[in-house]
Design an enzyme around this catalytic site. Structure first.
Site, PDB file in Angstrom:
ATOM      1  CG  LEU A  59      22.599  11.335  51.891  1.00 57.17           C
ATOM      2  CD1 LEU A  59      22.760   9.909  51.379  1.00 57.17           C
ATOM      3  CD2 LEU A  59      23.350  12.309  50.991  1.00 57.17           C
ATOM      4  CB  SER A 124      27.147  -4.750  48.516  1.00 55.31           C
ATOM      5  OG  SER A 124      27.186  -6.011  49.138  1.00 55.31           O
ATOM      6  CB  ALA A 125      30.068  -9.072  46.988  1.00 54.93           C
ATOM      7  CE1 TYR A 148      23.089  -2.453  52.168  1.00 53.59           C
ATOM      8  CE2 TYR A 148      23.618  -4.719  51.576  1.00 53.59           C
ATOM      9  CZ  TYR A 148      24.019  -3.420  51.813  1.00 53.59           C
ATOM     10  OH  TYR A 148      25.347  -3.075  51.669  1.00 53.59           O
ATOM     11  CE  LYS A 152      24.750  -0.589  49.402  1.00 55.91           C
ATOM     12  NZ  LYS A 152      25.162   0.792  49.649  1.00 55.91           N
ATOM     13  NE  ARG A 291      23.257 -14.589  58.087  1.00 54.92           N
ATOM     14  CZ  ARG A 291      24.206 -13.667  58.256  1.00 54.92           C
ATOM     15  NH1 ARG A 291      24.282 -12.984  59.398  1.00 54.92           N
ATOM     16  NH2 ARG A 291      25.104 -13.434  57.319  1.00 54.92           N
ATOM     17  CG  ASP A 294      24.048 -16.562  55.350  1.00 57.87           C
ATOM     18  OD1 ASP A 294      23.825 -15.363  55.106  1.00 57.87           O
ATOM     19  OD2 ASP A 294      24.516 -16.981  56.418  1.00 57.87           O
TER      20      ASP A 294
HETATM   21  P1  NAD Z   1      27.986   2.365  58.510  1.00 56.05           P
HETATM   22  O1  NAD Z   1      26.573   2.207  58.914  1.00 56.05           O
HETATM   23  O2  NAD Z   1      29.035   2.231  59.536  1.00 56.05           O
HETATM   24  O3  NAD Z   1      28.180   3.779  57.776  1.00 56.05           O
HETATM   25  C1  NAD Z   1      27.154   4.374  57.004  1.00 56.05           C
HETATM   26  C2  NAD Z   1      26.981   5.793  57.518  1.00 56.05           C
HETATM   27  O4  NAD Z   1      25.945   6.437  56.770  1.00 56.05           O
HETATM   28  C3  NAD Z   1      26.548   5.836  58.996  1.00 56.05           C
HETATM   29  O5  NAD Z   1      27.441   6.661  59.706  1.00 56.05           O
HETATM   30  C4  NAD Z   1      25.138   6.427  58.965  1.00 56.05           C
HETATM   31  O6  NAD Z   1      24.872   7.234  60.097  1.00 56.05           O
HETATM   32  C5  NAD Z   1      25.166   7.217  57.661  1.00 56.05           C
HETATM   33  N1  NAD Z   1      23.862   7.408  57.021  1.00 56.05           N
HETATM   34  C6  NAD Z   1      22.925   6.483  56.737  1.00 56.05           C
HETATM   35  N2  NAD Z   1      21.877   7.054  56.124  1.00 56.05           N
HETATM   36  C7  NAD Z   1      22.165   8.380  56.007  1.00 56.05           C
HETATM   37  C8  NAD Z   1      21.459   9.500  55.467  1.00 56.05           C
HETATM   38  N3  NAD Z   1      20.242   9.386  54.948  1.00 56.05           N
HETATM   39  N4  NAD Z   1      22.038  10.720  55.529  1.00 56.05           N
HETATM   40  C9  NAD Z   1      23.264  10.863  56.096  1.00 56.05           C
HETATM   41  N5  NAD Z   1      23.969   9.850  56.617  1.00 56.05           N
HETATM   42  C10 NAD Z   1      23.423   8.612  56.572  1.00 56.05           C
HETATM   43  O7  NAD Z   1      28.246   1.345  57.300  1.00 56.05           O
HETATM   44  P2  NAD Z   1      29.611   0.953  56.585  1.00 56.05           P
HETATM   45  O8  NAD Z   1      29.904  -0.460  56.925  1.00 56.05           O
HETATM   46  O9  NAD Z   1      30.629   1.984  56.815  1.00 56.05           O
HETATM   47  O10 NAD Z   1      29.124   0.964  55.068  1.00 56.05           O
HETATM   48  C11 NAD Z   1      29.316   2.083  54.234  1.00 56.05           C
HETATM   49  C12 NAD Z   1      28.661   1.797  52.894  1.00 56.05           C
HETATM   50  O11 NAD Z   1      29.238   0.614  52.323  1.00 56.05           O
HETATM   51  C13 NAD Z   1      27.160   1.536  52.969  1.00 56.05           C
HETATM   52  O12 NAD Z   1      26.558   2.125  51.834  1.00 56.05           O
HETATM   53  C14 NAD Z   1      27.055   0.030  52.900  1.00 56.05           C
HETATM   54  O13 NAD Z   1      25.837  -0.408  52.364  1.00 56.05           O
HETATM   55  C15 NAD Z   1      28.217  -0.309  51.971  1.00 56.05           C
HETATM   56  N6  NAD Z   1      28.715  -1.678  52.174  1.00 56.05           N
HETATM   57  C16 NAD Z   1      29.137  -2.057  53.406  1.00 56.05           C
HETATM   58  C17 NAD Z   1      29.604  -3.361  53.591  1.00 56.05           C
HETATM   59  C18 NAD Z   1      30.080  -3.841  54.950  1.00 56.05           C
HETATM   60  O14 NAD Z   1      30.267  -5.038  55.120  1.00 56.05           O
HETATM   61  N7  NAD Z   1      30.293  -2.969  55.920  1.00 56.05           N
HETATM   62  C19 NAD Z   1      29.620  -4.251  52.507  1.00 56.05           C
HETATM   63  C20 NAD Z   1      29.184  -3.814  51.272  1.00 56.05           C
HETATM   64  C21 NAD Z   1      28.739  -2.509  51.102  1.00 56.05           C
HETATM   65  C1  UD1 Z   2      26.215  -9.791  54.859  1.00 49.09           C
HETATM   66  C2  UD1 Z   2      24.988  -9.527  54.038  1.00 49.09           C
HETATM   67  C3  UD1 Z   2      25.398  -8.811  52.769  1.00 49.09           C
HETATM   68  C4  UD1 Z   2      26.109  -7.513  53.133  1.00 49.09           C
HETATM   69  C5  UD1 Z   2      27.286  -7.839  54.036  1.00 49.09           C
HETATM   70  C6  UD1 Z   2      27.941  -6.601  54.547  1.00 49.09           C
HETATM   71  C7  UD1 Z   2      23.384 -11.272  54.599  1.00 49.09           C
HETATM   72  C8  UD1 Z   2      22.651 -12.469  54.120  1.00 49.09           C
HETATM   73  N1  UD1 Z   2      24.308 -10.770  53.753  1.00 49.09           N
HETATM   74  O1  UD1 Z   2      27.125 -10.571  54.089  1.00 49.09           O
HETATM   75  O2  UD1 Z   2      24.266  -8.517  51.980  1.00 49.09           O
HETATM   76  O3  UD1 Z   2      26.567  -6.870  51.962  1.00 49.09           O
HETATM   77  O4  UD1 Z   2      26.852  -8.591  55.178  1.00 49.09           O
HETATM   78  O5  UD1 Z   2      27.118  -5.895  55.418  1.00 49.09           O
HETATM   79  O6  UD1 Z   2      23.147 -10.784  55.696  1.00 49.09           O
HETATM   80  N2  UD1 Z   2      28.050 -16.012  60.245  1.00 49.09           N
HETATM   81  C9  UD1 Z   2      27.973 -16.912  61.286  1.00 49.09           C
HETATM   82  N3  UD1 Z   2      27.597 -16.432  62.508  1.00 49.09           N
HETATM   83  C10 UD1 Z   2      27.309 -15.113  62.738  1.00 49.09           C
HETATM   84  C11 UD1 Z   2      27.403 -14.206  61.655  1.00 49.09           C
HETATM   85  C12 UD1 Z   2      27.756 -14.699  60.410  1.00 49.09           C
HETATM   86  O7  UD1 Z   2      28.212 -18.091  61.122  1.00 49.09           O
HETATM   87  O8  UD1 Z   2      26.953 -14.758  63.873  1.00 49.09           O
HETATM   88  C13 UD1 Z   2      28.480 -16.518  58.923  1.00 49.09           C
HETATM   89  C14 UD1 Z   2      27.464 -16.306  57.820  1.00 49.09           C
HETATM   90  O9  UD1 Z   2      26.570 -17.384  57.771  1.00 49.09           O
HETATM   91  C15 UD1 Z   2      28.366 -16.197  56.587  1.00 49.09           C
HETATM   92  C16 UD1 Z   2      29.649 -15.559  57.133  1.00 49.09           C
HETATM   93  O10 UD1 Z   2      29.620 -15.785  58.536  1.00 49.09           O
HETATM   94  O11 UD1 Z   2      28.686 -17.485  56.093  1.00 49.09           O
HETATM   95  C17 UD1 Z   2      29.754 -14.079  56.873  1.00 49.09           C
HETATM   96  O12 UD1 Z   2      28.574 -13.454  57.373  1.00 49.09           O
HETATM   97  P1  UD1 Z   2      28.424 -11.852  57.459  1.00 49.09           P
HETATM   98  O13 UD1 Z   2      29.584 -11.289  58.155  1.00 49.09           O
HETATM   99  O14 UD1 Z   2      27.069 -11.558  58.012  1.00 49.09           O
HETATM  100  O15 UD1 Z   2      28.516 -11.378  55.949  1.00 49.09           O
HETATM  101  P2  UD1 Z   2      27.707 -11.901  54.670  1.00 49.09           P
HETATM  102  O16 UD1 Z   2      26.579 -12.768  55.029  1.00 49.09           O
HETATM  103  O17 UD1 Z   2      28.694 -12.414  53.706  1.00 49.09           O
END
Ligand code: NAD
Ligand code: UD1
Length: 340
Positions: A59, A124-125, A148, A152, A291, A294
Site C-alpha cells: 500500500l 477493531s473493538a 495499533y 484504527k 497481561r 488487557d
Molecule cells: P493478517 O495479518 O492475517 O492480514 C493482514 C494482511 O495485510 C497480511 O496478509 C499482510 O501481509 C497484509 N499487509 C499488511 N500491511 C500491508 C501493506 N502495507 N501493503 C499490503 N499488504 C499489507 O491479519 P487479519 O487478522 O486478517 O486482520 C485483517 C484486518 O483486520 C487488519 O487490518 C486487522 O488490524 C483487523 N483486525 C483483526 C482482528 C483479529 O483479531 N484478527 C481484530 C480486529 C481487527
Molecule cells: C487482542 C488485542 C486487540 C486486537 C485483538 C485482535 C491486546 C491487549 N489486545 O485482543 O487490540 O484487536 O487482539 O488482534 O493485545 N489470553 C491468555 N493467554 C494467551 C493469550 C491470550 O490468557 O496466551 C487471554 C487474554 O488475556 C484475553 C483473552 O485471552 O483475556 C483474549 O486475548 P487475545 O486473543 O489476545 O485478544 P484480545 O486481547 O481480546
C-alpha cells in the site's frame, strides 16, 4: 464490476475472498505478504475453482496501486491490509503509523482519483478502550491505549473527514470483536508467525504439541471464573458481515460504524473447556499475571448490524473450536513456506 481486497492473503481477507467469489463477485487481491503466504492465494483458488488477479504489492507503493486501478474496473474496496500485533506496535510505533495510516491514505487518494468511493474498513473493538459497561454499542466513547489501537481510531477519523469533504463516499467501519475459527475445509485459517499473541492460535498450538502449556493471563478479574471475557466470533460469520456491508453501501452514502460480534461473552476458561470437550484434547494451562493493557470484559451489542445490515452471527463456540482445530491438525505448520 470488481472488488479489490487489500490484505487478501491474510487470515480474515482470505476468508472474505472465498465468500466473495462464492457469492459471484469478481475480485482482485493485493497483499505485500508481510504477514502472510502466497499459498493462501493458491488455496482460495482451489476452494472456489475460480481465477482472479493477485498483486504482490505494498500500500505504500503508490505506483503499483495505480496500476491495479488502471488494470481493473474496481467498484469497491474491502480494506484488510494492516499490521495488527499490539505488542509490536508499542516497540515500532512509527512503522505501524506509516503502514496503517499512510497506507490507507494512499489507497483513498488513488481510489478517489479513479472515482471509486465505496470502502469497507477493518476496524477493531480495541477502539472502545476500557469500556465502563457491557455490552458495547457503537455510541460508546472511543479511546486507545497502544499505537495499533490508535491507528484504527485515526483511520476511522480520517475516513469520516474524507466523507465530509466529499459526501459521495460510502464507507463502512466494521469493528471486529475476537475472530477465531477457520474455513470448514481446513484449507485456509489463521497462520501466525512465531509465538502466537492471541488466545485461539496459542490453544491450538498447545493442543498439537508445539507449545507445552497455555499461560492464562489473570484469574482475578471480576468475571464468572476470574478470567477475561471476550466476544469470540467465527471468521466466516465475520466475513459475511462484510458482504452485507457492501450491499448496504450500494444504496447508502455516508459513514456508518458497525460492531461485528456475537453479543455473547465467554471467558478464557470457557474457551479452553469447550475446545477440550469438542476436540477431546486436554489443554494444559497455568495461571499467570494479568497481561498489561488487557481489559476484563468485552462483548458487543450487535443489534445495529442486525437491524441495518440484516446480519447476525450464527456459529457457536463449539463450531469455532472444531474449525480452528481442523485447520491446525490439517496444517500443523500453517502454510508451507511457498515463495512468490
Ligand atoms: P493478517 O495479518 O492475517 O492480514 C493482514 C494482511 O495485510 C497480511 O496478509 C499482510 O501481509 C497484509 N499487509 C499488511 N500491511 C500491508 C501493506 N502495507 N501493503 C499490503 N499488504 C499489507 O491479519 P487479519 O487478522 O486478517 O486482520 C485483517 C484486518 O483486520 C487488519 O487490518 C486487522 O488490524 C483487523 N483486525 C483483526 C482482528 C483479529 O483479531 N484478527 C481484530 C480486529 C481487527
Ligand atoms: C487482542 C488485542 C486487540 C486486537 C485483538 C485482535 C491486546 C491487549 N489486545 O485482543 O487490540 O484487536 O487482539 O488482534 O493485545 N489470553 C491468555 N493467554 C494467551 C493469550 C491470550 O490468557 O496466551 C487471554 C487474554 O488475556 C484475553 C483473552 O485471552 O483475556 C483474549 O486475548 P487475545 O486473543 O489476545 O485478544 P484480545 O486481547 O481480546
Amino acid at each position: 464490476m470488481t472488488i479489490l481486497v487489500t490484505g487478501g492473503a491474510g487470515y480474515i481477507g482470505s476468508h472474505a475472498a472465498v465468500e466473495l467469489l462464492k457469492s459471484g463477485y469478481n475480485i482482485v487481491i493485493m497483499d505485500n505478504l508481510s504477514n502472510s503466504n502466497f499459498e493462501s492465494i493458491n488455496r482460495i483458488r482451489e476452494l472456489t475453482s475460480k481465477e482472479f488477479p493477485f498483486y504482490k504489492c505494498d500500500l505504500l507503493d503508490r505506483d503499483e496501486l495505480v496500476t491495479i486501478f488502471k488494470n481493473h474496473d474496481i467498484e469497491a474496496v474491502l480494506h484488510f491490509a494492516g499490521l495488527k500485533a499490539v505488542g509490536e506496535s508499542v516497540e515500532i510505533p512509527l512503522k505501524y503509523y506509516h503502514n496503517n495510516i499512510t497506507g490507507t491514505i494512499n489507497l483513498c487518494e488513488i481510489m478517489a482519483k479513479h472515482d471509486v468511493k465505496k470502502l469497507v474498513f477493518s476496524s477493531s473493538a480495541t477502539v472502545y478502550g476500557n469500556p465502563d459497561r457491557v455490552p458495547i454499542d457503537e455510541s460508546f466513547p472511543v479511546s486507545a491505549t497502544n499505537p495499533y489501537g490508535r491507528t484504527k481510531l485515526m483511520v476511522e477519523e480520517i475516513l469520516r473527514d474524507l466523507q465530509v469533504s466529499d459526501p459521495t463516499w460510502k464507507i463502512a467501519l466494521l469493528r471486529y470483536f475476537n475472530p477465531i475459527g477457520a474455513h470448514k475445509s481446513g484449507r485456509i485459517g489463521e497462520n501466525p508467525n512465531g509465538i502466537p499473541n492471541n488466545l485461539m492460535p496459542y490453544i491450538t498450538q498447545v493442543a498439537i504439541g508445539k507449545r507445552e502449556k497455555l499461560s492464562v493471563f489473570g484469574n482475578d478479574y471480576e468475571t464468572h471464573d476470574g478470567t477475561g471475557v471476550r466476544d469470540f466470533i467465527h471468521v466466516i460469520d465475520l466475513v459475511k458481515g462484510h458482504l452485507k456491508a457492501l450491499q448496504y453501501l450500494d444504496s447508502n452514502e455516508g459513514v456508518e460504524t458497525f460492531n461485528l460480534g456475537t453479543g455473547t461473552g465467554y471467558s478464557v476458561l470457557d474457551l479452553i473447556n469447550t475446545f477440550s470437550l469438542v476436540n477431546k484434547k486436554e489443554i494444559p494451562y497455568q495461571f499467570m499475571e494479568r497481561r498489561p493493557g488487557d481489559i476484563s470484559i468485552c462483548y458487543a451489542n450487535p443489534t445495529k448490524a442486525d437491524k441495518v445490515l440484516g446480519w447476525r452471527a450464527e456459529k457457536d463456540l463449539k463450531e469455532m473450536c472444531k474449525d480452528s482445530w481442523k485447520w491446525q491438525t490439517d496444517n500443523p505448520n500453517g502454510y508451507d513456506k511457498t515463495t512468490y
